[in-house]
Write a protein that holds these residues in place. Structure first.
Motif, short mmCIF file in Angstrom:
data_model
loop_
_atom_site.label_atom_id
_atom_site.label_comp_id
_atom_site.label_asym_id
_atom_site.label_seq_id
_atom_site.Cartn_x
_atom_site.Cartn_y
_atom_site.Cartn_z
N LEU A 10 -9.01 2.43 14.17
CA LEU A 10 -7.66 2.10 13.71
C LEU A 10 -6.94 1.26 14.75
O LEU A 10 -7.21 1.37 15.95
CB LEU A 10 -6.84 3.37 13.52
N TYR A 11 -5.99 0.48 14.29
CA TYR A 11 -5.08 -0.19 15.20
C TYR A 11 -4.11 0.86 15.75
O TYR A 11 -3.77 1.83 15.05
CB TYR A 11 -4.30 -1.29 14.50
N GLN A 14 -1.27 3.39 13.82
CA GLN A 14 -1.53 3.41 12.38
C GLN A 14 -2.12 4.72 11.87
O GLN A 14 -2.52 4.82 10.71
CB GLN A 14 -2.47 2.24 12.01
N GLU A 15 -2.14 5.73 12.72
CA GLU A 15 -2.76 7.00 12.36
C GLU A 15 -2.11 7.64 11.13
O GLU A 15 -2.80 8.06 10.20
CB GLU A 15 -2.71 7.98 13.54
N TYR A 18 -2.83 5.63 7.93
CA TYR A 18 -4.21 5.81 7.48
C TYR A 18 -4.35 7.13 6.72
O TYR A 18 -4.94 7.18 5.64
CB TYR A 18 -5.16 5.77 8.68
N LEU A 45 -10.39 11.80 12.94
CA LEU A 45 -9.73 10.87 13.86
C LEU A 45 -9.73 11.44 15.28
O LEU A 45 -9.34 12.59 15.49
CB LEU A 45 -8.28 10.64 13.41
N ASN A 50 -8.35 6.37 18.89
CA ASN A 50 -8.14 5.79 17.56
C ASN A 50 -9.45 5.52 16.82
O ASN A 50 -9.47 4.78 15.85
CB ASN A 50 -7.29 4.53 17.59
N ILE A 83 -4.44 -2.10 8.88
CA ILE A 83 -4.29 -0.95 9.78
C ILE A 83 -5.54 -0.59 10.57
O ILE A 83 -5.52 0.35 11.37
CB ILE A 83 -3.77 0.30 9.03
N MET A 84 -6.63 -1.35 10.36
CA MET A 84 -7.86 -1.04 11.08
C MET A 84 -8.66 -2.30 11.39
O MET A 84 -8.44 -3.34 10.77
CB MET A 84 -8.70 -0.02 10.32
#
Length: 103
Positions: A10-11, A14-15, A18, A45, A50, A83-84
């Motif tokens: 992930l970026y 952005q958790e 996501y 995760l 990330n 987001i990823m």
């Protein structure tokens, strides 16, 4: 049953998004995954890095290989690309993990 695991990323920041998008997984996406032999699919995760760790149990490798070609999967990749980390075709950059132990 065939077991597979993958790693994606992930970026930063952005958790929550996501997780939200997966809690709201489109019914047609869920249906397609089952139709293509997914018996179980979990994603974990690592908040420190990330990295996402996906674990799948599938019926048949050939059926599963058709998933990326489906229209709904292509739409999902488009939905997730912001987001990823992704490849030029919007698929997640992923690395297959090696199964080394099972109890």
């Amino acid at each position: 049953m065939i077991k597979q695991a993958v790693r994606m990323k992930l970026y930063p920041g952005q958790e929550a998004e996501y997780e939200k998008r997966h809690k709201e997984l489109w019914p047609e996406m869920r249906e397609m995954l089952k139709k293509h032999g997914a018996q179980s699919y979990s994603i974990f995760l690592d908040r420190e890095t990330n990295y996402l760790f996906g674990y799948l149990e599938i019926e048949d490798e050939e059926k599963w290989q058709a998933v990326p070609k489906t229209a709904i999967n292509q739409k999902w990749w488009e939905h997730m690309k912001d987001i990823m980390e992704t490849n030029p075709d919007n698929s997640p950059i992923s690395e297959d993990l090696v199964h080394v132990f099972e109890l």
